[in-house]
Design an enzyme around this catalytic site. Structure first.
Site, mmCIF file in Angstrom:
data_model
loop_
_atom_site.group_PDB
_atom_site.id
_atom_site.type_symbol
_atom_site.label_atom_id
_atom_site.label_comp_id
_atom_site.label_asym_id
_atom_site.label_seq_id
_atom_site.Cartn_x
_atom_site.Cartn_y
_atom_site.Cartn_z
ATOM 1 N N HIS A 18 39.948 0.899 -10.047
ATOM 2 C CA HIS A 18 39.139 1.984 -9.482
ATOM 3 C C HIS A 18 38.148 2.528 -10.518
ATOM 4 O O HIS A 18 36.980 2.730 -10.197
ATOM 5 C CB HIS A 18 40.040 3.143 -9.025
ATOM 6 C CG HIS A 18 41.017 2.792 -7.940
ATOM 7 N ND1 HIS A 18 42.366 2.999 -8.049
ATOM 8 C CD2 HIS A 18 40.830 2.249 -6.708
ATOM 9 C CE1 HIS A 18 42.971 2.606 -6.945
ATOM 10 N NE2 HIS A 18 42.071 2.138 -6.112
ATOM 11 N N LYS A 42 51.320 7.949 5.548
ATOM 12 C CA LYS A 42 51.635 7.110 4.390
ATOM 13 C C LYS A 42 52.398 7.963 3.375
ATOM 14 O O LYS A 42 51.920 9.033 2.982
ATOM 15 C CB LYS A 42 50.309 6.637 3.770
ATOM 16 C CG LYS A 42 50.347 5.270 3.121
ATOM 17 C CD LYS A 42 48.921 4.809 2.832
ATOM 18 C CE LYS A 42 48.850 3.674 1.838
ATOM 19 N NZ LYS A 42 47.460 3.270 1.554
ATOM 20 N N ARG A 91 37.374 -7.080 -3.726
ATOM 21 C CA ARG A 91 38.055 -7.778 -4.827
ATOM 22 C C ARG A 91 38.205 -9.255 -4.566
ATOM 23 O O ARG A 91 38.214 -10.066 -5.461
ATOM 24 C CB ARG A 91 39.433 -7.160 -5.068
ATOM 25 C CG ARG A 91 39.358 -5.794 -5.698
ATOM 26 C CD ARG A 91 40.674 -5.102 -5.608
ATOM 27 N NE ARG A 91 41.074 -4.940 -4.234
ATOM 28 C CZ ARG A 91 42.293 -4.644 -3.830
ATOM 29 N NH1 ARG A 91 43.240 -4.500 -4.712
ATOM 30 N NH2 ARG A 91 42.567 -4.492 -2.558
ATOM 31 N N SER A 129 47.320 -0.258 -6.474
ATOM 32 C CA SER A 129 48.160 0.899 -6.803
ATOM 33 C C SER A 129 49.627 0.610 -6.514
ATOM 34 O O SER A 129 50.506 0.988 -7.293
ATOM 35 C CB SER A 129 47.707 2.119 -6.015
ATOM 36 O OG SER A 129 46.381 2.409 -6.318
HETATM 37 N N1 COA Z 1 40.508 -2.239 -8.013
HETATM 38 C C1 COA Z 1 41.833 -2.204 -7.923
HETATM 39 N N2 COA Z 1 42.484 -1.871 -6.820
HETATM 40 C C2 COA Z 1 41.768 -1.535 -5.755
HETATM 41 C C3 COA Z 1 40.377 -1.539 -5.768
HETATM 42 C C4 COA Z 1 39.739 -1.914 -6.979
HETATM 43 N N3 COA Z 1 38.416 -1.966 -7.097
HETATM 44 N N4 COA Z 1 39.956 -1.195 -4.546
HETATM 45 C C5 COA Z 1 41.059 -0.990 -3.796
HETATM 46 N N5 COA Z 1 42.146 -1.185 -4.529
HETATM 47 C C6 COA Z 1 43.538 -1.143 -4.070
HETATM 48 C C7 COA Z 1 44.037 0.234 -3.878
HETATM 49 O O1 COA Z 1 44.718 0.668 -5.028
HETATM 50 C C8 COA Z 1 44.983 0.065 -2.722
HETATM 51 O O2 COA Z 1 46.221 -0.375 -3.204
HETATM 52 P P1 COA Z 1 47.545 -0.071 -2.411
HETATM 53 O O3 COA Z 1 47.367 -0.563 -1.019
HETATM 54 O O4 COA Z 1 48.484 -0.848 -3.210
HETATM 55 O O5 COA Z 1 47.725 1.406 -2.497
HETATM 56 C C9 COA Z 1 44.448 -1.098 -1.909
HETATM 57 O O6 COA Z 1 43.607 -1.787 -2.794
HETATM 58 C C10 COA Z 1 43.712 -0.688 -0.704
HETATM 59 O O7 COA Z 1 42.689 0.182 -1.097
HETATM 60 P P2 COA Z 1 41.655 0.745 -0.083
HETATM 61 O O8 COA Z 1 41.118 -0.338 0.776
HETATM 62 O O9 COA Z 1 40.689 1.587 -0.826
HETATM 63 O O10 COA Z 1 42.558 1.572 0.864
HETATM 64 P P3 COA Z 1 43.010 2.990 0.686
HETATM 65 O O11 COA Z 1 44.203 3.154 1.512
HETATM 66 O O12 COA Z 1 43.146 3.357 -0.742
HETATM 67 O O13 COA Z 1 41.756 3.808 1.324
HETATM 68 C C11 COA Z 1 40.382 4.640 3.122
HETATM 69 C C12 COA Z 1 41.216 3.492 2.588
HETATM 70 C C13 COA Z 1 40.977 5.963 2.775
HETATM 71 C C14 COA Z 1 38.996 4.597 2.516
HETATM 72 C C15 COA Z 1 40.288 4.475 4.652
HETATM 73 O O14 COA Z 1 41.567 4.273 5.160
HETATM 74 C C16 COA Z 1 39.673 5.674 5.331
HETATM 75 O O15 COA Z 1 38.474 5.814 5.357
HETATM 76 N N6 COA Z 1 40.528 6.545 5.918
HETATM 77 C C17 COA Z 1 40.088 7.741 6.627
HETATM 78 C C18 COA Z 1 40.096 7.529 8.147
HETATM 79 C C19 COA Z 1 38.873 6.776 8.522
HETATM 80 O O16 COA Z 1 37.759 7.293 8.499
HETATM 81 N N7 COA Z 1 39.056 5.493 8.841
HETATM 82 C C20 COA Z 1 37.929 4.615 9.041
HETATM 83 C C21 COA Z 1 37.576 4.498 10.437
HETATM 84 S S1 COA Z 1 37.543 2.789 10.721
#
Ligand code: COA
Length: 161
Positions: A18, A42, A91, A129
């Protein structure tokens, strides 16, 4: 006009993957809002406040980074702050399908909102994460995966539990 973008995620906890993306984004925006998504479905290891504090610490309190949390739709939160751009990291090919779908859904919800996909550094692409939490839980070495403050917080968390 200052350029502002928003980078959202669970950040439970923030990893070097991140921070790599955040630092790259600061190469082309003046301010980056890092938004912690509060997902009541979650179960998280760290509270929202802890996650926010760890983000600030991992970025050495960089004044260009504004840390916030939100519930509900990401685009609505971005619109409420007047932020027109969402940053996402790709990624691997496996991230693509989901990210593409989410970007189109966000565009459906807020047509003026743009999503910018970024490529993280190769050495952080395998970090997530949940894997960091798992390795820390069993006492593995996470020092090269997260900021020292996060490593310490993880150690403390698992010592408590
Ligand atoms: N480097 C390392 N790890 C990364 C990364 C990076 N560049 N980008 C993402 N990750 C990891 C995260 O740590 C996370 O790991 P985990 O699943 O082990 O916790 C995983 O990849 C998924 O990350 P991400 O895709 O960012 O998901 P998230 O759950 O952290 O966030 C939201 C997703 C919050 C952006 C999304 O669910 C959201 O917008 N929610 C609000 C409701 C909404 O508006 N939904 C969209 C309508 S379709």
């Amino acid at each position: 006009m200052p350029k502002v973008a928003l980078y959202a995620g669970s950040f439970d906890p923030i990893t070097n993957g991140h921070t790599d993306l955040i630092k790259r984004s600061l190469g082309f925006v003046d301010t980056l809002v890092v938004a912690v998504a509060v997902n009541l479905q979650k179960q998280s290891l760290f509270t929202v406040e802890e996650r926010e504090a760890l983000i600030r610490a991992s970025l050495d309190d960089d004044p260009r980074v504004v840390v916030r949390s939100f519930q509900g739709l990401l685009v609505e939160f971005a619109l409420s702050l007047d932020v027109p751009v969402l940053i996402r990291g790709l990624r691997a090919v496996s991230d693509y399908e989901y990210e593409y779908q989410m970007a189109l859904m966000n565009r459906h919800l807020a047509p003026a909102m743009e999503t910018v996909f970024m490529v993280p550094s190769l050495d952080t692409t395998y970090i997530s994460s949940s894997m960091v939490r798992e390795v820390a839980r069993f006492g593995g070495d996470i020092r090269s995966l997260v900021h020292p403050v996060v490593a310490e917080a993880l150690q403390r968390k698992f010592a408590e539990g």
